[in-house]
Design an enzyme around this catalytic site. Structure first.
Site, mmCIF file in Angstrom:
data_model
loop_
_atom_site.group_PDB
_atom_site.id
_atom_site.type_symbol
_atom_site.label_atom_id
_atom_site.label_comp_id
_atom_site.label_asym_id
_atom_site.label_seq_id
_atom_site.Cartn_x
_atom_site.Cartn_y
_atom_site.Cartn_z
ATOM 1 N N ARG A 1 1.016 -1.158 0.004
ATOM 2 C CA ARG A 1 0.007 -0.003 0.033
ATOM 3 C C ARG A 1 0.892 1.180 0.364
ATOM 4 O O ARG A 1 1.155 1.656 1.039
ATOM 5 C CB ARG A 1 -0.848 0.077 1.285
ATOM 6 C CG ARG A 1 -2.113 -1.063 1.049
ATOM 7 C CD ARG A 1 -2.761 -1.060 2.307
ATOM 8 N NE ARG A 1 -2.213 -1.680 3.387
ATOM 9 C CZ ARG A 1 -2.739 -1.886 4.857
ATOM 10 N NH1 ARG A 1 -3.857 -1.656 4.788
ATOM 11 N NH2 ARG A 1 -2.050 -2.373 5.599
ATOM 12 N N ASP B 1 2.307 5.231 -0.135
ATOM 13 C CA ASP B 1 1.517 6.334 0.415
ATOM 14 C C ASP B 1 1.423 7.294 -0.895
ATOM 15 O O ASP B 1 2.004 7.076 -1.933
ATOM 16 C CB ASP B 1 2.760 6.942 1.232
ATOM 17 C CG ASP B 1 2.843 6.039 2.677
ATOM 18 O OD1 ASP B 1 1.863 5.560 2.776
ATOM 19 O OD2 ASP B 1 3.813 6.295 3.158
ATOM 20 N N ARG C 1 11.943 5.654 3.194
ATOM 21 C CA ARG C 1 12.227 7.169 2.863
ATOM 22 C C ARG C 1 13.206 7.665 4.129
ATOM 23 O O ARG C 1 14.083 8.329 4.108
ATOM 24 C CB ARG C 1 11.057 7.895 2.763
ATOM 25 C CG ARG C 1 10.232 7.657 1.691
ATOM 26 C CD ARG C 1 8.777 8.248 1.816
ATOM 27 N NE ARG C 1 8.786 9.560 2.121
ATOM 28 C CZ ARG C 1 7.403 9.992 2.403
ATOM 29 N NH1 ARG C 1 6.164 9.460 2.471
ATOM 30 N NH2 ARG C 1 7.299 11.474 2.805
#
Length: 265
Positions: free
Chosen positions: A50, A52, A197
């Site tokens: 999933r 972002d 990230r």
């Protein structure tokens, strides 16, 4: 009921992430609307990862169940005719109902593309990250090596992460330079929310000389998000690979890889 698996590609800067939301501006919402028109019934999809808001996918995998009997071409060309330009179905195949796109994925692979140059990349805005001070890729590559193996990645986990455990098995973590671009490749049995990230942000701190190479290992040992670098931009992040056990009729015997390549334009 038939279970259909789709291979997807999408530009994440056109959507508010994968997961369905009330405003309907997500990849899942766009896909389910198109599938429902072809199937003639409501459809619910389940994906491998999933993503972002702003995160792209060159090799997303999703499945859905339907009573509709359609040729594979309908789930590709027919659905694509109803999708917005920033998302496309690359392939479709029918599988047994014991397949699950998310829970049976044994590996996932991400690539982060970072433009490392004095000025931002206008032609690739939203498709690559950007950092203007020069970065030492040799230091970054050495720091990334300590990430390989089984570790508690709590220092790289978002506060809202819902994973039951922060322990992941990292199979590959590397950084290479191609001209003005740095490619960060991560392959693991799974990832935590914002994990990549946060890893990129920490590696950038090492590359610009703010911390030594050994700092990455210290962050792993600390198991505390407060000690790590800020979360990096989603712009250059791509879900580019998902692997499954080879017992289903999937492309590549279940190793579905599509690395985004440079140049992107």
């Amino acid at each position: 009921m038939k279970r259909i698996v789709l291979g997807l590609e999408y530009a994440g800067d056109a959507f508010c992430g994968w997961q369905s939301q009330a405003h309907g501006r997500t990849v899942q919402d766009a896909l389910e609307r198109a599938l429902a028109q072809i199937a003639g019934e409501p459809v619910r999809t389940h994906c491998a990862g999933r993503t972002d808001t702003g995160v792209h996918a060159s090799a997303q995998v999703a499945h859905f169940d339907t009573r509709a009997v359609r040729p594979a071409s309908a789930w590709v060309r027919g659905v694509n005719a109803l999708l917005p330009p920033a998302v496309v179905v690359r392939w479709a195949t029918e599988v047994a109902d014991d397949f699950h796109a998310r829970f049976l994925a044994c590996e996932r692979q991400y690539r982060y593309i970072l433009h490392n140059a004095p000025t931002r990349p206008a032609m690739l805005a939203g498709r690559v990250g950007w950092y203007h001070p020069p970065l030492d890729v040799a230091r970054m590559a050495a720091a990334a090596e300590c990430l390989v193996g089984t570790h508690d990645f709590s220092s790289f986990r978002a506060a809202g992460c819902q994973a039951k455990t922060p322990v992941r098995v990292m199979h590959e973590a590397r950084v290479v330079r191609q001209g003005d671009y740095l490619l960060f490749d991560f392959r693991a049995n799974g990832f935590l929310h914002h994990m990549i990230r946060n890893l990129v942000g920490a590696l950038v701190y090492v590359g610009k000389g703010r911390y030594p190479v050994e700092w990455m290992g210290e962050l792993l040992d600390a198991r505390d998000r407060a000690h790590a670098a800020p979360t990096f931009s989603p712009d250059g992040l791509y879900l580019c690979g998902v692997a499954y056990p080879p017992r289903w009729p999937l492309p590549g015997d279940g190793r579905i890889i599509a690395l985004p390549q440079l140049p992107l334009v």
